[in-house]
Design a protein around this motif. Structure first.
Motif, PDB file in Angstrom:
ATOM      1  N   THR A 250       0.951  -1.376  -0.633  1.00 39.00           N
ATOM      2  CA  THR A 250       0.242  -0.269   0.232  1.00 39.00           C
ATOM      3  C   THR A 250       0.935   1.242   0.408  1.00 39.00           C
ATOM      4  O   THR A 250       1.889   1.208   0.563  1.00 39.00           O
ATOM      5  CB  THR A 250      -1.405   0.005   1.120  1.00 39.00           C
ATOM      6  OG1 THR A 250      -1.871   1.283   1.939  1.00 39.00           O
ATOM      7  CG2 THR A 250       0.126   0.104   2.772  1.00 39.00           C
ATOM      8  N   ASP A 251       0.046   2.671  -0.192  1.00 40.24           N
ATOM      9  CA  ASP A 251       0.545   3.866  -0.646  1.00 40.24           C
ATOM     10  C   ASP A 251       0.805   4.376   0.901  1.00 40.24           C
ATOM     11  O   ASP A 251       1.214   5.200   1.125  1.00 40.24           O
ATOM     12  CB  ASP A 251       0.630   4.239  -1.676  1.00 40.24           C
ATOM     13  CG  ASP A 251       1.149   5.757  -1.393  1.00 40.24           C
ATOM     14  OD1 ASP A 251       2.349   5.848  -2.138  1.00 40.24           O
ATOM     15  OD2 ASP A 251       0.575   6.905  -1.887  1.00 40.24           O
ATOM     16  N   VAL A 252      -0.848   3.994   1.478  1.00 41.46           N
ATOM     17  CA  VAL A 252      -0.890   4.916   2.518  1.00 41.46           C
ATOM     18  C   VAL A 252      -1.595   3.845   2.837  1.00 41.46           C
ATOM     19  O   VAL A 252      -2.779   3.067   2.374  1.00 41.46           O
ATOM     20  CB  VAL A 252      -2.610   6.147   1.534  1.00 41.46           C
ATOM     21  CG1 VAL A 252      -3.345   6.906   3.367  1.00 41.46           C
ATOM     22  CG2 VAL A 252      -1.982   7.201   1.094  1.00 41.46           C
ATOM     23  N   LEU A 253      -1.878   4.473   4.344  1.00 42.02           N
ATOM     24  CA  LEU A 253      -2.625   3.301   5.257  1.00 42.02           C
ATOM     25  C   LEU A 253      -3.184   3.879   6.877  1.00 42.02           C
ATOM     26  O   LEU A 253      -2.906   4.730   6.416  1.00 42.02           O
ATOM     27  CB  LEU A 253      -0.700   2.750   6.004  1.00 42.02           C
ATOM     28  CG  LEU A 253      -1.238   1.615   7.265  1.00 42.02           C
ATOM     29  CD1 LEU A 253      -2.312   0.335   6.737  1.00 42.02           C
ATOM     30  CD2 LEU A 253      -0.429   0.597   7.714  1.00 42.02           C
ATOM     31  N   VAL A 254      -3.882   3.238   6.938  1.00 44.17           N
ATOM     32  CA  VAL A 254      -4.784   3.451   8.091  1.00 44.17           C
ATOM     33  C   VAL A 254      -5.377   2.284   9.042  1.00 44.17           C
ATOM     34  O   VAL A 254      -5.556   0.877   8.650  1.00 44.17           O
ATOM     35  CB  VAL A 254      -6.219   3.755   7.668  1.00 44.17           C
ATOM     36  CG1 VAL A 254      -6.888   4.473   8.767  1.00 44.17           C
ATOM     37  CG2 VAL A 254      -5.680   5.010   7.212  1.00 44.17           C
ATOM     38  N   VAL A 255      -4.578   2.606  10.179  1.00 41.21           N
ATOM     39  CA  VAL A 255      -5.371   1.246  11.430  1.00 41.21           C
ATOM     40  C   VAL A 255      -6.131   2.116  11.814  1.00 41.21           C
ATOM     41  O   VAL A 255      -6.089   3.296  12.918  1.00 41.21           O
ATOM     42  CB  VAL A 255      -3.850   0.706  11.932  1.00 41.21           C
ATOM     43  CG1 VAL A 255      -4.057   0.342  12.567  1.00 41.21           C
ATOM     44  CG2 VAL A 255      -2.484   0.728  11.496  1.00 41.21           C
ATOM     45  N   CYS A 256      -7.422   1.463  12.312  1.00 41.35           N
ATOM     46  CA  CYS A 256      -9.248   1.420  12.668  1.00 41.35           C
ATOM     47  C   CYS A 256      -9.396   0.542  12.505  1.00 41.35           C
ATOM     48  O   CYS A 256      -9.962   0.075  12.694  1.00 41.35           O
ATOM     49  CB  CYS A 256      -9.202   2.397  11.517  1.00 41.35           C
ATOM     50  SG  CYS A 256     -10.437   3.053  12.116  1.00 41.35           S
ATOM     51  N   LEU A 257      -8.852  -0.024  14.271  1.00 44.19           N
ATOM     52  CA  LEU A 257      -9.603  -1.094  14.570  1.00 44.19           C
ATOM     53  C   LEU A 257     -10.355  -1.497  15.710  1.00 44.19           C
ATOM     54  O   LEU A 257     -10.172   0.033  16.642  1.00 44.19           O
ATOM     55  CB  LEU A 257      -8.108  -2.281  15.101  1.00 44.19           C
ATOM     56  CG  LEU A 257      -6.790  -2.206  14.351  1.00 44.19           C
ATOM     57  CD1 LEU A 257      -5.683  -2.683  15.158  1.00 44.19           C
ATOM     58  CD2 LEU A 257      -7.467  -3.590  13.174  1.00 44.19           C
ATOM     59  N   THR A 258     -11.161  -2.324  15.821  1.00 45.48           N
ATOM     60  CA  THR A 258     -12.082  -2.519  16.859  1.00 45.48           C
ATOM     61  C   THR A 258     -12.006  -3.242  17.078  1.00 45.48           C
ATOM     62  O   THR A 258     -11.966  -4.799  17.191  1.00 45.48           O
ATOM     63  CB  THR A 258     -13.856  -2.207  15.757  1.00 45.48           C
ATOM     64  OG1 THR A 258     -13.736  -0.880  15.399  1.00 45.48           O
ATOM     65  CG2 THR A 258     -14.198  -2.681  17.457  1.00 45.48           C
ATOM     66  N   ALA A 259     -11.729  -3.433  18.513  1.00 44.87           N
ATOM     67  CA  ALA A 259     -11.094  -4.703  19.670  1.00 44.87           C
ATOM     68  C   ALA A 259     -12.635  -5.630  20.048  1.00 44.87           C
ATOM     69  O   ALA A 259     -13.775  -4.817  19.528  1.00 44.87           O
ATOM     70  CB  ALA A 259     -11.137  -3.658  21.139  1.00 44.87           C
ATOM     71  N   ASP A 260     -12.294  -6.648  20.135  1.00 48.36           N
ATOM     72  CA  ASP A 260     -12.953  -7.504  19.555  1.00 48.36           C
ATOM     73  C   ASP A 260     -13.944  -8.435  20.954  1.00 48.36           C
ATOM     74  O   ASP A 260     -15.010  -8.841  20.910  1.00 48.36           O
ATOM     75  CB  ASP A 260     -12.617  -9.221  18.922  1.00 48.36           C
ATOM     76  CG  ASP A 260     -11.247 -10.294  19.348  1.00 48.36           C
ATOM     77  OD1 ASP A 260     -11.143  -9.144  20.880  1.00 48.36           O
ATOM     78  OD2 ASP A 260     -10.630 -10.702  19.441  1.00 48.36           O
TER      79      ASP A 260
ATOM     80  N   THR B 210      -6.361  -7.308  19.772  1.00 49.33           N
ATOM     81  CA  THR B 210      -6.179  -6.401  18.461  1.00 49.33           C
ATOM     82  C   THR B 210      -5.180  -5.627  18.343  1.00 49.33           C
ATOM     83  O   THR B 210      -5.160  -5.628  17.543  1.00 49.33           O
ATOM     84  CB  THR B 210      -8.414  -5.583  18.528  1.00 49.33           C
ATOM     85  OG1 THR B 210      -8.670  -6.549  19.117  1.00 49.33           O
ATOM     86  CG2 THR B 210      -7.702  -5.100  17.596  1.00 49.33           C
ATOM     87  N   TYR B 211      -5.195  -4.481  18.884  1.00 49.85           N
ATOM     88  CA  TYR B 211      -4.037  -3.699  19.425  1.00 49.85           C
ATOM     89  C   TYR B 211      -2.442  -3.914  19.130  1.00 49.85           C
ATOM     90  O   TYR B 211      -2.235  -3.132  18.820  1.00 49.85           O
ATOM     91  CB  TYR B 211      -4.383  -3.003  20.354  1.00 49.85           C
ATOM     92  CG  TYR B 211      -6.090  -1.907  20.009  1.00 49.85           C
ATOM     93  CD1 TYR B 211      -5.822  -0.547  18.902  1.00 49.85           C
ATOM     94  CD2 TYR B 211      -6.626  -1.974  20.523  1.00 49.85           C
ATOM     95  CE1 TYR B 211      -7.230  -0.222  17.887  1.00 49.85           C
ATOM     96  CE2 TYR B 211      -8.516  -1.421  20.249  1.00 49.85           C
ATOM     97  CZ  TYR B 211      -8.233  -0.568  19.027  1.00 49.85           C
ATOM     98  OH  TYR B 211      -9.983  -0.168  18.985  1.00 49.85           O
ATOM     99  N   LEU B 212      -2.662  -5.106  20.037  1.00 50.77           N
ATOM    100  CA  LEU B 212      -1.411  -5.482  19.845  1.00 50.77           C
ATOM    101  C   LEU B 212      -0.920  -6.883  18.981  1.00 50.77           C
ATOM    102  O   LEU B 212       0.057  -6.959  18.154  1.00 50.77           O
ATOM    103  CB  LEU B 212      -0.668  -6.305  21.535  1.00 50.77           C
ATOM    104  CG  LEU B 212      -1.060  -4.743  22.233  1.00 50.77           C
ATOM    105  CD1 LEU B 212      -0.400  -4.924  24.087  1.00 50.77           C
ATOM    106  CD2 LEU B 212      -0.138  -3.628  22.317  1.00 50.77           C
ATOM    107  N   THR B 213      -1.291  -8.012  19.488  1.00 50.55           N
ATOM    108  CA  THR B 213      -1.239  -9.036  18.564  1.00 50.55           C
ATOM    109  C   THR B 213      -1.720  -8.650  16.627  1.00 50.55           C
ATOM    110  O   THR B 213      -1.183  -8.718  15.945  1.00 50.55           O
ATOM    111  CB  THR B 213      -1.576 -10.101  18.690  1.00 50.55           C
ATOM    112  OG1 THR B 213      -1.721 -10.309  20.200  1.00 50.55           O
ATOM    113  CG2 THR B 213      -1.615 -11.272  17.658  1.00 50.55           C
ATOM    114  N   GLY B 214      -2.789  -8.381  16.740  1.00 51.02           N
ATOM    115  CA  GLY B 214      -3.877  -8.230  15.192  1.00 51.02           C
ATOM    116  C   GLY B 214      -3.512  -6.726  14.293  1.00 51.02           C
ATOM    117  O   GLY B 214      -2.289  -6.981  13.349  1.00 51.02           O
TER     118      GLY B 214
END
Length: 321
Positions: free
Chosen positions: A66-76, A86-90
């Motif tokens: 990718t050229d542009v990356l967005v990390v916008c996760l939601t914890a399970d 989610t935020y460490l392992t995933g």
């Protein structure tokens, strides 16, 4: 494949409510957007969905150029274990899959002002993070991991997000709950948080390492609930607020101040043309766009040090009572 990922491609690690809004904004900016989610059929068009479970360590992830990356996760799950998965392992697995294909030119992690902790006074980007809740501590760890793997990246810390369904404060008022009414509260509409992210990812200037995103009207929580009660048509004598252990008076005046009226009115933005759109607050109060977007704020009174100038193109509507 270029050394910095596929030119023109934007990758969303996490494509929930906020991630999808960011993706749609990047699509409007002529990016080819791919959204990673456990169930790709839930990714809205024209974003291309990619079904991956970042937390499943038993399955290898493909390279993710990718050229542009967005990390916008939601914890399970809403507990610390769910945040860690989610935020460490995933996130680590996702970032490593991206890095194998080449570092992205721009990268952004959506975090939260909860990492600031319950501090007294103003908060801005210079305020040291002092997370108190366990989930906030995990988020702070995730910020540090993100900076380690992508040192040129940017962390975005929105304040309390709303704009996807009936805000929790409405349900609180209907139930007569008013915990800690003197506590300062800060809000940001999801559309505004998404707009700030898209702006940082697409502008010519390199973004700073950290931004706080909020509207510019912090107010006491009790004042906000009183204003919401008025807009719901509930006379204050009909709302029996439970103040718990609060030492503040058990009476809140309806109507509130200008701060209350503008709470949730999104980050106000400047518009180059004279045809200013209007923004509608959490409680159906319209405001003309006149000031630069406020990118900075947290759980006490959040103060900006950085402003982004975003075009005002939307009108928001609060839910019906």
């Amino acid at each position: 494949m270029s050394a910095t990922g596929d030119a023109g491609r934007a990758l969303l690690l996490g494509c929930g409510e906020l991630g999808a809004r960011i993706g749609l904004g990047l699509d409007a900016a002529s990016r080819d957007v791919v959204g990673v989610r456990r169930h790709a059929d839930r990714v809205p068009d024209p974003i291309r969905g990619l079904s991956l479970d970042l937390t499943d360590e038993a399955r290898a992830l493909p390279d993710l150029p990718t050229d542009v990356l967005v990390v916008c996760l939601t914890a399970d799950a809403r507990d610390a274990d769910g945040y860690r998965r989610t935020y460490l392992t995933g996130m680590r697995r996702g970032l490593e899959a991206v890095a194998r294909a080449g570092l992205p030119r721009r990268a952004l992690l959506v975090s939260s002002t909860s990492v600031c902790g319950d501090v007294e006074g103003d908060v801005d980007e210079r305020t040291p993070a002092r997370p108190e809740r366990e989930t906030a501590r995990v988020l702070h760890e995730a910020e540090q991991l993100f900076a380690e793997l992508l040192p040129h990246g940017t962390v975005l810390r929105p304040s309390g997000l709303y704009g996807n369904r009936t805000p929790r404060v409405v349900d609180q008022v209907r139930r007569g709950e008013n915990p800690d009414p003197g506590r300062m509260t800060n809000r940001a509409h999801r559309e505004d948080a998404a707009g700030a992210a898209v702006h940082l990812l697409t502008r010519d200037e390199e973004p700073e390492p950290l931004y706080l995103v909020t509207d510019d009207r912090p107010c006491p929580a009790g004042e906000l609930r009183a204003f919401v009660a008025e807009r719901l048509g509930l006379a204050m004598e009909q709302v029996s607020f439970n103040y718990g252990d609060s030492t503040l008076p058990g009476v809140v005046l309806a109507g509130g101040s200008q701060q209350t009226a503008a709470i949730g009115a999104s980050v106000r933005a400047s518009r180059p043309s004279s045809s200013a759109a209007s923004w509608t607050s959490l409680a159906v109060r319209a405001w003309a766009c006149s000031a630069p977007v406020r990118v900075s704020t947290a759980r006490c009174s959040l103060r900006q040090t950085r402003r982004l100038s975003l075009p005002c193109t939307r009108t928001f509507h609060s839910p019906s009572p």
